[in-house]
Design a protein around this motif. Structure first.
Motif, PDB file in Angstrom:
ATOM      1  N   ASN A   1      14.366  -7.901 -10.981  1.00  0.00           N
ATOM      2  CA  ASN A   1      13.015  -8.398 -11.222  1.00  0.00           C
ATOM      3  C   ASN A   1      12.035  -7.224 -11.310  1.00  0.00           C
TER       4      ASN A   1
ATOM      5  N   ASP B   1      12.185   6.676  -7.867  1.00  0.00           N
ATOM      6  CA  ASP B   1      13.359   6.708  -6.986  1.00  0.00           C
ATOM      7  C   ASP B   1      14.509   5.864  -7.536  1.00  0.00           C
TER       8      ASP B   1
ATOM      9  N   ARG C   1       8.649  -1.716  -9.860  1.00  0.00           N
ATOM     10  CA  ARG C   1       7.309  -1.329  -9.432  1.00  0.00           C
ATOM     11  C   ARG C   1       7.364  -0.567  -8.105  1.00  0.00           C
ATOM     12  N   VAL C   2       8.093  -1.127  -7.115  1.00  0.00           N
ATOM     13  CA  VAL C   2       8.153  -0.480  -5.805  1.00  0.00           C
ATOM     14  C   VAL C   2       9.037   0.764  -5.855  1.00  0.00           C
TER      15      VAL C   2
ATOM     16  N   ASP D   1       9.423  -6.406  -9.791  1.00  0.00           N
ATOM     17  CA  ASP D   1       8.931  -5.828  -8.545  1.00  0.00           C
ATOM     18  C   ASP D   1       9.801  -4.672  -8.067  1.00  0.00           C
TER      19      ASP D   1
ATOM     20  N   PRO E   1       5.927 -12.554  -2.229  1.00  0.00           N
ATOM     21  CA  PRO E   1       7.122 -12.290  -1.435  1.00  0.00           C
ATOM     22  C   PRO E   1       7.617 -10.842  -1.454  1.00  0.00           C
ATOM     23  N   GLU E   2       7.082 -10.002  -2.331  1.00  0.00           N
ATOM     24  CA  GLU E   2       7.720  -8.688  -2.483  1.00  0.00           C
ATOM     25  C   GLU E   2       7.017  -7.596  -1.683  1.00  0.00           C
ATOM     26  N   GLN E   3       7.692  -6.439  -1.621  1.00  0.00           N
ATOM     27  CA  GLN E   3       7.128  -5.304  -0.893  1.00  0.00           C
ATOM     28  C   GLN E   3       6.172  -4.506  -1.774  1.00  0.00           C
TER      29      GLN E   3
ATOM     30  N   GLY F   1      16.029  -8.010  -4.336  1.00  0.00           N
ATOM     31  CA  GLY F   1      14.572  -7.843  -4.313  1.00  0.00           C
ATOM     32  C   GLY F   1      14.145  -6.441  -3.910  1.00  0.00           C
ATOM     33  N   THR F   2      12.870  -6.314  -3.528  1.00  0.00           N
ATOM     34  CA  THR F   2      12.338  -4.993  -3.196  1.00  0.00           C
ATOM     35  C   THR F   2      12.960  -4.343  -1.957  1.00  0.00           C
ATOM     36  N   PRO F   3      13.475  -5.106  -0.970  1.00  0.00           N
ATOM     37  CA  PRO F   3      14.124  -4.412   0.152  1.00  0.00           C
ATOM     38  C   PRO F   3      15.329  -3.569  -0.286  1.00  0.00           C
TER      39      PRO F   3
ATOM     40  N   ARG G   1       4.135  -0.487  -2.036  1.00  0.00           N
ATOM     41  CA  ARG G   1       4.190   0.856  -1.504  1.00  0.00           C
ATOM     42  C   ARG G   1       2.958   1.633  -1.953  1.00  0.00           C
TER      43      ARG G   1
ATOM     44  N   ARG H   1      16.192   4.970  -2.009  1.00  0.00           N
ATOM     45  CA  ARG H   1      15.245   6.069  -1.825  1.00  0.00           C
ATOM     46  C   ARG H   1      15.747   7.035  -0.757  1.00  0.00           C
TER      47      ARG H   1
ATOM     48  N   VAL I   1      15.230  -1.264  -2.388  1.00  0.00           N
ATOM     49  CA  VAL I   1      14.767   0.087  -2.740  1.00  0.00           C
ATOM     50  C   VAL I   1      15.043   1.077  -1.613  1.00  0.00           C
TER      51      VAL I   1
ATOM     52  N   SER J   1      10.864 -14.988  -3.985  1.00  0.00           N
ATOM     53  CA  SER J   1      10.787 -14.284  -5.267  1.00  0.00           C
ATOM     54  C   SER J   1      11.799 -14.852  -6.261  1.00  0.00           C
TER      55      SER J   1
ATOM     56  N   ASN K   1       7.259   1.122   2.958  1.00  0.00           N
ATOM     57  CA  ASN K   1       6.889  -0.086   2.204  1.00  0.00           C
ATOM     58  C   ASN K   1       6.257  -1.115   3.146  1.00  0.00           C
TER      59      ASN K   1
END
Lengths: 390, 328
Positions: free
Chosen positions: A249, A259, A254-255, A251, B161-163, A222-224, B165, A230, A226, A35, B252
C-alpha cells in the motif's frame, strides 16, 4: 410511452415484492487491520452505488449489510450471527485470518456460504464438513512464498533469514516460507519475531547480521514492516531484502522513503496493473476496478486489499444469477443458500483483478499461481513490475 | 557475543530505557500527587508527533477539535468565576490561532502540537478525574483505562491506521547506532530529571509534595490539591509530548503505539514502587535492558518475558504491605 411506463412500474413492483437479496459483509474498518478493511468497505460502497443504479442482480435488488468487526474475532463472530439471523444469502468477510477462522463455525452451522477476504490457507484447507461452506479470494501465504522463493533461487540466493510479526500473520508466513525453502533446497539460517508496536528491533537484526544470510524476508504487513528493513540498512546489511504482499500500500512507500528502495516483494497483479503485458488475463478487469475506485476516492487511493472484495463480488454475482434459477430465497432460504454454495463452487474461469478463479470440490481458493502473483520492486518510490511467472 | 554486539544492544537499551524512564517519571509524578495512574499518557505521547505531522501537511488535526471541545466544556463548568472562564476561552482561541498559523511551519507546528497535548492533558484531568474527588485508586484506574481506550479509538479516527515519520531535528549519526536525534532525546531526559529535582526544591514544588503526602493537611495550610493535580498532569503531559516529538523520527508514530510504551513505563514505575523517581528510572533501564537482550536471544517470547518482570516486583510489594497490616 404510457404503456411502457406502466409496464416498468409493474416490473418494479414485482421486483419489490420479490424482496431484496441480502448479502452480509464483515470487514475490519477499525482496529489494527483497518488499513486493509477500509478499502474493502469502500469497495462495497462502490458496488452498492453501481447496483442501485443498474437495478441489482437478475431483476432483484441487492442489499449489502456492512458491519465492522474492529479487527476483533469475538466481534466478527457476533456480527456473523446477526447477519445469519437477518436472513442473508451469503456472508463476505472478514479481513483478518483469526476472525475469519472464528466465523467458519457460525456459517457452517447455519449452512450459509461465506467468501473470506483473509490470507491464510487454513481458512479453506482442507475442505472438510465445515469448510464445505467457505471460500476465499486473496492469495495464500503459500502461493506468495512460492513466488518469493522462485525469485530467490533465480538470483542465486543460498542462505536466507526471516523476521516476522509475532502473531498469526508472521507465524503463517514462517511456516509456509520454510517449507517452500526446503523444497527448493535453500537454507533458512535464522528466524526472528517482533511486534507491530515495537519501537526497536535492534536485537533481532543483530542476530540476523551475525548469520550473514544472502537475503532476508520481512514477514509483516503495513507500515510496521518498515522498521526491520530500516534497521537492517542502518546496520549496513548489503544483501537482498524481501517483503510480503502485506506491504503493498502507498503508506509503506511514504513511511519507508529511501530506506525501502530496492525492496523485492510478491504481489497480486493489480498492484502494477498498468505495467502488465497486454496479454495478461487480469489486466482489463484490474484497470476497470482501479478507475472506478479512484473516481470515487481520488487518484492513487486504490490498494490491492479492496480489490479482494471486488473479486468476491465478481464470483458471487454470477453464482447468485445461476442459483436464482434453481431456488427462490423468499420461499425457501435454506435451499437457496445451499444452491448458492453449489454455484460458487461451480465457478469456472472468472477473470478477476487478482487472478482467474476456478473453484472445485478440493480447491476453495481457485487461483492459479501464474495468474495470481508477480514480482515487484520498489524503484524511485514506485512499484515496478520485474517479472511475471507466466 | 562480541564487544560490538554488546555495545549495540546496550545503546538500544539506553534509547528505549530513556523513553520508558520519562514516561515512568510522568506516571509516578501524577500518581504521587493525585493517586491517578495515568494510563492514557502513552496516547498523549503519540498525539504530539501525529498532530505535528498533520499541521506540517497544512491540515488541522482532530486532536485540536477535541482539545477545544474539552476547553469549552471546562469553561462551561467554571461559569461561576467569570475571569477564569474568560481565560479558558481565550486559551482555546489562542490555541486555535496558533494551530492555524502553524500550518506548514515546522518550528511553530512543534510548539502548537506541544501546546495541544498540554491542553488536552490538563483538561482531561479536569473533566474526568476532578469530579471523582476522593475516589479510590481503583476507580481512578478504571477511568484511566476507559480514557485510554477512547483516546486510542479517537487516534484511529483522527490519524488513520498507518504510521508516520516526521523529519528529525538533527540529521546524521555520531556513530553507527547513535544518531544526533537520540542524543537530543537523552539531553531532554537529563533536563527533565534535573528540572523535576529543582522544581521540588521550590516552595511551589514542596506544596505539590504536600498534596501528595497529606491532602487534608495541605488544604489546612492553604494549598489547593486540585491545582496541584493540574500542575502535575501538565508537567507529565508536557514531558510526554516533548518525548513523543523527539522520539517519533527514530521509531515512527502511530495511534496504536502509545499503549505498549505506556505499559512498559508502567512496569518500570511499579518496579520503583510507584513512589521513587530514581527507582522508576532504574526500573525503566532494567526493562529496556531485559527487552534488548531477550529480543536478541528469544525474540518470540520478548513481550511475555518483559511482563514477567512484573511478578517478582508485585510479589515483593504484596509481601511488604501484608507485613505492614500485621503490625497495625
Amino acid at each position: 410511452m404510457k404503456r411502457g411506463l406502466a409496464v416498468l412500474l409493474v416490473l418494479t413492483a414485482a421486483a419489490l415484492a420479490q424482496g431484496a437479496l441480502k448479502v452480509g459483509v464483515v470487514v475490519s474498518a477499525t482496529g489494527p487491520a483497518a488499513s486493509l478493511g477500509i478499502p474493502e468497505r469502500n469497495t462495497f460502497l462502490i458496488l452498492e452505488e453501481i447496483l442501485n443504479r443498474t437495478g441489482g442482480v437478475a431483476g432483484r435488488k441487492v442489499q449489502f449489510t456492512i458491519l465492522d468487526d474492529a479487527s476483533d474475532t469475538t466481534q466478527a463472530v457476533r456480527n456473523t450471527r446477526r447477519l445469519v439471523e437477518e436472513g442473508v444469502v451469503a456472508v463476505i468477510g472478514t479481513t483478518t485470518t483469526p476472525a475469519s477462522l472464528g466465523m467458519i463455525d457460525v456459517v457452517a452451522e447455519a449452512k450459509v456460504p461465506m467468501i473470506s477476504l483473509a490470507a491464510s490457507k487454513d481458512i479453506i484447507y482442507p475442505v472438510d464438513a465445515k469448510r464445505f461452506w467457505v471460500f476465499k479470494t486473496p492469495q495464500t501465504e503459500e502461493l506468495m512464498a512460492r513466488a518469493i522463493v522462485a525469485d530467490m533461487a533465480a538470483r542465486g540466493v543460498r542462505t536466507v533469514g526471516y523476521i516476522g510479526f509475532n502473531d498469526a500473520y508472521g507465524e503463517g508466513w514462517a511456516r509456509f516460507f520454510e517449507a517452500e525453502l526446503k523444497a527448493k533446497g535453500l537454507q533458512l539460517v535464522v528466524s526472528e519475531r517482533y511486534n507491530r508496536t515495537d519501537t526497536s528491533v535492534t536485537g533481532q537484526v543483530l542476530r540476523i547480521l551475525a548469520r550473514r544470510p544472502d537475503a532476508v524476508l520481512v514477514g509483516a504487513s503495513g507500515t510496521p514492516a518498515v522498521l526491520p528493513q530500516r534497521t537492517l540498512k542502518e546496520r549496513g546489511y548489503a544483501g537482498l531484502i524481501y517483503q510480503t504482499h502485506g506491504v503493498a500500500n502507498p503508506d509503506f512507500l511514504r513511511v519507508g522513503g529511501k530506506d525501502v528502495e530496492g525492496t523485492l516483494l510478491p504481489a497480486g497483479p493489480i498492484l502494477v496493473a498498468e505495467q502488465l503485458p497486454a496479454a495478461f488475463p487480469t489486466k482489463r478487469v484490474a484497470l476497470d476496478y482501479i478507475q472506478r475506485y479512484e473516481a470515487k476516492y481520488g487518484i492513487g487511493s486504490y490498494s490491492t486489499f479492496g480489490a479482494h472484495a471486488w473479486d468476491a463480488w465478481l464470483i458471487l454475482r454470477p453464482a447468485l444469477e445461476r442459483a436464482l434459477k434453481k431456488a427462490d430465497p423468499d420461499k425457501d432460504l435454506a435451499a437457496f443458500r445451499a444452491a448458492l454454495r453449489d454455484e460458487i463452487e461451480a465457478t469456472r474461469g472468472v477473470v478477476a483483478t487478482h487472478g482467474v478463479f476456478t473453484y472445485s470440490k478440493e480447491d476453495h481458493l481457485g487461483l492459479r499461481f501464474e495468474d495470481a502473483a508477480v514480482m515487484v520492486q520498489v524503484e524511485g518510490g514506485r512499484w515496478k513490475l520485474i517479472r511475471t511467472f507466466r | 557475543m562480541d564487544a560490538t554486539l554488546l555495545l549495540f544492544l546496550l545503546l538500544d537499551a539506553l534509547q528505549n530505557g530513556v523513553i520508558y524512564g520519562l514516561l515512568a517519571l510522568a506516571m509516578v509524578l501524577v500518581f504521587a500527587v493525585t493517586r491517578v495512574i495515568l494510563v492514557p499518557i502513552g496516547e498523549l505521547m503519540m498525539f504530539a508527533p501525529l498532530s505535528y505531522v498533520w499541521l506540517l501537511e497544512g491540515r488541522l488535526p482532530g486532536t485540536l477539535y477535541l482539545g477545544l471541545a474539552f476547553l469549552l466544556v471546562w469553561a462551561a463548568l467554571e461559569r461561576r468565576s467569570f475571569r477564569f472562564m474568560a481565560r479558558l476561552l481565550l486559551l482555546g482561541a489562542g490555541l486555535f490561532l496558533l494551530a492555524l498559523l502553524a500550518r506548514g511551519l515546522a518550528p511553530l507546528a512543534y510548539l502548537a502540537s506541544l501546546a495541544l497535548v498540554l491542553a488536552l492533558g490538563v483538561s482531561t484531568y479536569r473533566l474526568f478525574f476532578e469530579p471523582m474527588r476522593e475516589g479510590t485508586v481503583l476507580s481512578y484506574l478504571i477511568m484511566a483505562v476507559g480514557l485510554h481506550v477512547a483516546f486510542q479509538a479517537l487516534g484511529l479516527v483522527f490519524f488513520g491506521p498507518e504510521q508516520y515519520r516526521p523529519e528529525p531535528l538533527l540529521r546524521g549519526e555520531v556513530m553507527v547506532g547513535l544518531s544526533y536525534q537520540a542524543l537530543l532525546v537523552y539531553g531532554f531526559a537529563l533536563l527533565a530529571a534535573l528540572g523535576l529535582y529543582l522544581f521540588f526544591r521550590t516552595l511551589y514544588g514542596k506544596a505539590l509534595l504536600a498534596c501528595a503526602q497529606n491532602r487534608l493537611g495541605a488544604r489546612l495550610m492553604g494549598i489547593r490539591p486540585e491545582e496541584g493535580g493540574r500542575v502535575a498532569v501538565a508537567l507529565a503531559s508536557g514531558m510526554a509530548g516533548v518525548a513523543g516529538l523527539l522520539l517519533a523520527p527514530l521509531t515512527n508514530a502511530a495511534y496504536f503505539m502509545g499503549f505498549m510504551l505506556g505499559l512498559k513505563a508502567f512496569v518500570a514505575a511499579i518496579l520503583g514502587g510507584l513512589a521513587s523517581y530514581p527507582l522508576a528510572f532504574l526500573g525503566a533501564f532494567l526493562v529496556s535492558l531485559f527487552e534488548s537482550f531477550t529480543s536478541f536471544y528469544a525474540s518470540a517470547y520478548k513481550e511475555a518475558l518483559v511482563f514477567v518482570l512484573l511478578l517478582p516486583a508485585l510479589f515483593y510489594q504484596s509481601l511488604r504491605t501484608r507485613a505492614l497490616e500485621g503490625e497495625e
